[in-house]
Design an enzyme around this catalytic site. Structure first.
Site, PDB file in Angstrom:
ATOM      1  N   THR A   1      -3.948  -9.495   5.725  1.00  0.00           N
ATOM      2  CA  THR A   1      -5.086  -9.146   5.458  1.00  0.00           C
ATOM      3  C   THR A   1      -6.066  -9.882   6.207  1.00  0.00           C
ATOM      4  O   THR A   1      -5.663 -11.394   6.299  1.00  0.00           O
ATOM      5  CB  THR A   1      -5.377  -9.538   3.718  1.00  0.00           C
ATOM      6  OG1 THR A   1      -4.570  -8.616   3.194  1.00  0.00           O
ATOM      7  CG2 THR A   1      -6.656  -9.267   3.321  1.00  0.00           C
TER       8      THR A   1
ATOM      9  N   LEU B   1      -4.735 -14.402   0.365  1.00  0.00           N
ATOM     10  CA  LEU B   1      -4.753 -13.266   1.046  1.00  0.00           C
ATOM     11  C   LEU B   1      -3.441 -13.092   1.746  1.00  0.00           C
ATOM     12  O   LEU B   1      -2.855 -13.967   2.290  1.00  0.00           O
ATOM     13  CB  LEU B   1      -6.052 -13.202   2.265  1.00  0.00           C
ATOM     14  CG  LEU B   1      -7.623 -13.370   1.641  1.00  0.00           C
ATOM     15  CD1 LEU B   1      -8.368 -13.346   2.855  1.00  0.00           C
ATOM     16  CD2 LEU B   1      -7.528 -12.243   0.807  1.00  0.00           C
ATOM     17  N   ASP B   2      -3.078 -11.545   1.837  1.00  0.00           N
ATOM     18  CA  ASP B   2      -1.656 -11.427   2.386  1.00  0.00           C
ATOM     19  C   ASP B   2      -1.668 -11.831   4.154  1.00  0.00           C
ATOM     20  O   ASP B   2      -2.719 -11.776   4.539  1.00  0.00           O
ATOM     21  CB  ASP B   2      -1.415 -10.050   2.357  1.00  0.00           C
ATOM     22  CG  ASP B   2      -1.196  -9.479   0.753  1.00  0.00           C
ATOM     23  OD1 ASP B   2      -0.793 -10.584  -0.074  1.00  0.00           O
ATOM     24  OD2 ASP B   2      -1.368  -8.251   0.581  1.00  0.00           O
ATOM     25  N   LYS B   3      -0.572 -11.847   4.602  1.00  0.00           N
ATOM     26  CA  LYS B   3      -0.543 -12.322   5.995  1.00  0.00           C
ATOM     27  C   LYS B   3      -1.255 -11.317   6.910  1.00  0.00           C
ATOM     28  O   LYS B   3      -1.884 -11.728   7.783  1.00  0.00           O
ATOM     29  CB  LYS B   3       0.865 -12.283   6.588  1.00  0.00           C
ATOM     30  CG  LYS B   3       1.188 -13.007   7.739  1.00  0.00           C
ATOM     31  CD  LYS B   3       2.706 -13.119   8.043  1.00  0.00           C
ATOM     32  CE  LYS B   3       2.805 -13.476   9.587  1.00  0.00           C
ATOM     33  NZ  LYS B   3       4.262 -13.491   9.999  1.00  0.00           N
TER      34      LYS B   3
ATOM     35  N   LYS C   1      -3.791  -3.467  -2.527  1.00  0.00           N
ATOM     36  CA  LYS C   1      -2.510  -2.160  -1.906  1.00  0.00           C
ATOM     37  C   LYS C   1      -1.914  -1.494  -3.158  1.00  0.00           C
ATOM     38  O   LYS C   1      -1.552  -0.340  -2.970  1.00  0.00           O
ATOM     39  CB  LYS C   1      -1.571  -3.149  -1.150  1.00  0.00           C
ATOM     40  CG  LYS C   1      -2.236  -3.658   0.276  1.00  0.00           C
ATOM     41  CD  LYS C   1      -1.303  -4.660   0.739  1.00  0.00           C
ATOM     42  CE  LYS C   1      -1.767  -5.220   1.902  1.00  0.00           C
ATOM     43  NZ  LYS C   1      -0.903  -6.269   2.433  1.00  0.00           N
TER      44      LYS C   1
END
Ligand code: URA
Length: 246
Positions: A108, A104-106, A191
């Protein structure tokens, strides 16, 4: 019955390196079923033998499964020189070989499975398996019905193929809170999908992956072990070996 060397047993459970634990064994600090064992190669039954180090029980975990509600600001990696990682949050872990299943993105939040079951991870992440992932998003602009329809057909995010059709559900009347389910896992996929329809994700949280749903009782940064039922259902979903994890 799973038997492994005593030094491996202790090293797997994080008591030290193989060299360090061999020293503990030779010094007589380790008992198996109340008997001091001084042989590092002693074959230990991970399920039935009672191992103690300096009198403290050391139970064995072959495979661990944690559900983390990933908070923002933490990276989905096993280690990082500068940033706090999701593994740093699992303070009660026994195994040293745990890793997050996917990223997961930082910025998210939400559901992240952390395990050392490589086969299960491989199956869940395999593009061929099309495991569903559901996210809750907050958007900069209301999502127009025609843009929701485009997401449900597939959009161009700059990859050779359009994205697979997503499932979109509005969560508020303005259309700025949207739940989206996708069956792929490309880099920044959610995104990029909203970018593709001229919108922007300002908050992103994963709430499920395959059969596994984020426990609503977990606040960001909190985690718990998966239940036996969750493990079985995930393995069924992914088509992995359902035999014992010892
Ligand atoms: N899609 C994104 O854009 N980011 C994530 O962290 C997960 C899915």
């Amino acid at each position: 019955m799973a038997k492994i060397r005593l030094d491996k047993y202790l090293a797997d459970m994080g008591l030290g390196t193989r060299t360090e634990v061999k020293k503990f064994i030779k010094k007589g600090q380790i008992t198996v079923n109340d008997v001091i064992i001084r042989a590092p190669e002693y074959k230990t039954d991970t399920q039935t033998d009672r191992v103690c180090a300096d009198g403290q029980p050391v139970s064995y975990a072959g495979v661990e499964y944690y559900m983390l509600n990933k908070p923002q600001g933490v990276v989905s990696a096993t280690e990082d020189k500068r940033e706090k990682t999701v593994l740093d949050l699992i303070v009660s872990k026994k195994r040293k070989d745990l890793f997050p299943v996917g990223r997961l993105d930082k910025d998210t939040e939400g559901l992240l499975l952390i395990t050392n079951n490589g086969e299960l991870a491989h199956q869940l992440l395999s593009p061929k398996k099309h495991v569903d992932k559901t996210y809750v998003t907050k958007l900069l602009h209301p999502l127009a019905p025609e843009d929701a329809a485009r997401l449900e057909e597939g959009v161009d995010i700059g990859e050779p193929e359009l994205t697979l059709p997503a499932k979109v559900k509005l969560l508020n009347t303005e259309g700025t809170e949207v739940q989206i389910t996708i069956w792929e896992g490309k880099f920044h996929q959610v995104k990029r999908m909203f970018w593709a329809v001229g919108n922007q994700v300002v908050f992103l949280k994963r709430i499920s992956m395959g059969s596994l749903a984020l426990d609503k009782g977990l606040k960001p940064g909190e985690y718990r072990l998966l239940t036996q039922e969750e493990i079985m259902r995930l393995k069924e979903h992914a088509g992995t070996d359902k035999s014992s994890d010892f």
